[in-house]
Design a protein around this motif. Structure first.
Motif, short mmCIF file in Angstrom:
data_model
loop_
_atom_site.label_atom_id
_atom_site.label_comp_id
_atom_site.label_asym_id
_atom_site.label_seq_id
_atom_site.Cartn_x
_atom_site.Cartn_y
_atom_site.Cartn_z
N GLY A 22 -15.65 -35.28 25.83
CA GLY A 22 -16.48 -35.50 24.65
C GLY A 22 -15.66 -36.16 23.56
O GLY A 22 -15.01 -37.18 23.80
N LEU A 23 -15.66 -35.59 22.38
CA LEU A 23 -14.90 -36.14 21.26
C LEU A 23 -13.40 -36.00 21.46
O LEU A 23 -12.62 -36.57 20.70
N PHE A 24 -12.98 -35.26 22.48
CA PHE A 24 -11.55 -35.07 22.75
C PHE A 24 -11.05 -35.88 23.95
O PHE A 24 -10.01 -35.56 24.51
N ARG A 25 -11.75 -36.94 24.33
CA ARG A 25 -11.22 -37.82 25.38
C ARG A 25 -9.88 -38.36 24.92
O ARG A 25 -9.73 -38.74 23.76
N PHE A 26 -8.91 -38.41 25.80
CA PHE A 26 -7.54 -38.88 25.53
C PHE A 26 -6.80 -37.97 24.55
O PHE A 26 -5.81 -38.37 23.95
N ALA A 27 -7.26 -36.73 24.38
CA ALA A 27 -6.59 -35.80 23.46
C ALA A 27 -5.21 -35.42 23.98
O ALA A 27 -4.95 -35.41 25.17
N ARG A 28 -4.35 -35.10 23.03
CA ARG A 28 -3.03 -34.56 23.35
C ARG A 28 -2.60 -33.68 22.19
O ARG A 28 -3.09 -33.83 21.07
N GLY A 29 -1.70 -32.76 22.48
CA GLY A 29 -1.25 -31.86 21.43
C GLY A 29 -0.62 -30.61 22.02
O GLY A 29 -0.08 -30.63 23.12
N TYR A 30 -0.76 -29.51 21.29
CA TYR A 30 -0.20 -28.25 21.76
C TYR A 30 -0.93 -27.09 21.12
O TYR A 30 -1.61 -27.24 20.09
N ALA A 31 -0.79 -25.93 21.74
CA ALA A 31 -1.36 -24.69 21.22
C ALA A 31 -0.23 -23.70 21.01
O ALA A 31 0.65 -23.56 21.87
N LYS A 32 -0.25 -23.03 19.87
CA LYS A 32 0.69 -21.93 19.60
C LYS A 32 -0.09 -20.64 19.73
O LYS A 32 -1.17 -20.50 19.16
N LEU A 33 0.47 -19.70 20.48
CA LEU A 33 -0.20 -18.43 20.76
C LEU A 33 0.62 -17.28 20.20
O LEU A 33 1.85 -17.31 20.25
N ARG A 34 -0.08 -16.30 19.70
CA ARG A 34 0.55 -15.09 19.21
C ARG A 34 -0.38 -13.92 19.54
O ARG A 34 -1.55 -13.95 19.17
N THR A 35 0.14 -12.91 20.24
CA THR A 35 -0.70 -11.77 20.60
C THR A 35 -1.01 -10.97 19.34
O THR A 35 -0.12 -10.57 18.60
N TYR A 36 -2.30 -10.76 19.11
CA TYR A 36 -2.76 -9.98 17.97
C TYR A 36 -2.87 -8.51 18.35
O TYR A 36 -2.53 -7.62 17.59
N TRP A 37 -3.36 -8.25 19.58
CA TRP A 37 -3.55 -6.88 20.06
C TRP A 37 -3.52 -6.87 21.58
O TRP A 37 -4.02 -7.81 22.22
N PHE A 38 -2.93 -5.82 22.14
CA PHE A 38 -2.89 -5.66 23.59
C PHE A 38 -2.96 -4.18 23.94
O PHE A 38 -2.30 -3.36 23.32
N SER A 39 -3.78 -3.83 24.95
CA SER A 39 -3.87 -2.46 25.43
C SER A 39 -3.22 -2.38 26.81
O SER A 39 -3.73 -2.95 27.77
N PRO A 40 -2.08 -1.67 26.93
CA PRO A 40 -1.44 -1.54 28.25
C PRO A 40 -2.31 -0.82 29.28
O PRO A 40 -2.23 -1.12 30.46
N SER A 41 -3.16 0.10 28.84
CA SER A 41 -3.97 0.85 29.80
C SER A 41 -5.11 0.01 30.39
O SER A 41 -5.37 0.07 31.59
N THR A 42 -5.80 -0.78 29.57
CA THR A 42 -6.92 -1.59 30.07
C THR A 42 -6.51 -3.04 30.35
O THR A 42 -7.24 -3.76 31.01
N ARG A 43 -5.39 -3.46 29.81
CA ARG A 43 -4.89 -4.84 29.87
C ARG A 43 -5.79 -5.81 29.11
O ARG A 43 -5.76 -7.01 29.32
N ASP A 44 -6.63 -5.30 28.22
CA ASP A 44 -7.41 -6.16 27.32
C ASP A 44 -6.48 -6.72 26.26
O ASP A 44 -5.50 -6.06 25.87
N ALA A 45 -6.78 -7.93 25.81
CA ALA A 45 -5.91 -8.57 24.81
C ALA A 45 -6.73 -9.43 23.86
O ALA A 45 -7.79 -9.96 24.23
N ILE A 46 -6.22 -9.56 22.66
CA ILE A 46 -6.73 -10.51 21.67
C ILE A 46 -5.54 -11.37 21.27
O ILE A 46 -4.49 -10.85 20.87
N VAL A 47 -5.68 -12.68 21.42
CA VAL A 47 -4.58 -13.60 21.15
C VAL A 47 -5.03 -14.63 20.13
O VAL A 47 -6.11 -15.23 20.26
N GLU A 48 -4.20 -14.81 19.10
CA GLU A 48 -4.48 -15.85 18.10
C GLU A 48 -4.01 -17.20 18.65
O GLU A 48 -2.87 -17.33 19.10
#
Length: 192
Positions: free
Chosen positions: A157-183
Motif C-alpha cells: 500500500g502506502l508503504f511500498r519500497f519502505a525501509r527502516g527499523y523498529a525499536k522494541l521494549r517489553t512493557y509487561w511480561f507474565s512468566p506463568s502465562t507467557r503473555d506480553a505487552i511490548v512497546e
C-alpha cells in the motif's frame, strides 16, 4: 585436425554458455526506469509509529498460538518453538485502548543458549490515512534485552519500497502465562 577442433571448442564454449545465460536472463529480469512506477515525482517521507503489541497466549481467545512445541522438553530457551500470531496493536499499553492495527505473522525460538526469537510479521495498519497498508518486519529479537531492534524490510500500500527499523521494549511480561505487552517504536522511510 582433432587437436585444432578441441582447442577451438575449449576457447569458444565459455562464450556460448555466457551468451546463452545472458539471453535466458533477459527473459525474466530487466532494469526499470523509476518513472514507470511514478517514483521520480514522489518524495520520501520519514515517519514514526508508536504502539503496543499484545501477545496473549492465555485466555479463551489467545492472539498467539503455539503451532510447533519445542522438541526438547528440558530446553530453557524453548529452542524450536514456533508460534503464529494475530496480535492487536493499540495506542496505549492497556488492551482496551484504541486499536490501530494487527501484527500478523510468526515467531520461532532460534537459539540454544539464550531466548532469541526470529520474528516475521506484517504490521497491518487499520486507522487513519495508512489504513490497509502494511509494514513488514523480519529480524532477531533477543526478548530479555531491555531494548531490541529489528529491520523494516518493506511493506504494501502506502508503504511500498519502505525501509527502516523498529525499536522494541517489553512493557509487561507474565512468566506463568507467557503473555506480553511490548512497546514498538517503528521508524519508516517511504514514498508519498
Amino acid at each position: 585436425m582433432f587437436i585444432q577442433f578441441l582447442i577451438f571448442s575449449l576457447l569458444f564454449t565459455p562464450f556460448t554458455i555466457i551468451s546463452t545465460i545472458a539471453h535466458d536472463t533477459d527473459d525474466f529480469v530487466r532494469t526499470l526506469d523509476r518513472k514507470m512506477l511514478g517514483l521520480d515525482e514522489k518524495k520520501e517521507k520519514f515517519i514514526h509509529f508508536r504502539f503496543y503489541w499484545h501477545d496473549a497466549m492465555s485466555g479463551r481467545n489467545p492472539s498467539s498460538v503455539e503451532v510447533v512445541p519445542p522438541p526438547l522438553k528440558n530446553s530453557t530457551t524453548r529452542f524450536g518453538l514456533v508460534n503464529m500470531l494475530d496480535n492487536p496493536l493499540t495506542l496505549g499499553p492497556q488492551l482496551n485502548s484504541k486499536l490501530v492495527g494487527q501484527a500478523q505473522g510468526f515467531y520461532a525460538s532460534t537459539s540454544q543458549s539464550e531466548f532469541v526469537l526470529l520474528m516475521a510479521m506484517n504490521l497491518v495498519i487499520t486507522e487513519g490515512k495508512y489504513n490497509g497498508s502494511t509494514i513488514t518486519i523480519l529480524g532477531r529479537n533477543p526478548i530479555y534485552y531491555e531494548e531490541r531492534e529489528m529491520p523494516v524490510i518493506g511493506g504494501s500500500g502506502l508503504f511500498r519500497f519502505a525501509r527502516g527499523y523498529a525499536k522494541l521494549r517489553t512493557y509487561w511480561f507474565s512468566p506463568s502465562t507467557r503473555d506480553a505487552i511490548v512497546e514498538y517504536n517503528v521508524y519508516v522511510l517511504h514514498y508519498y
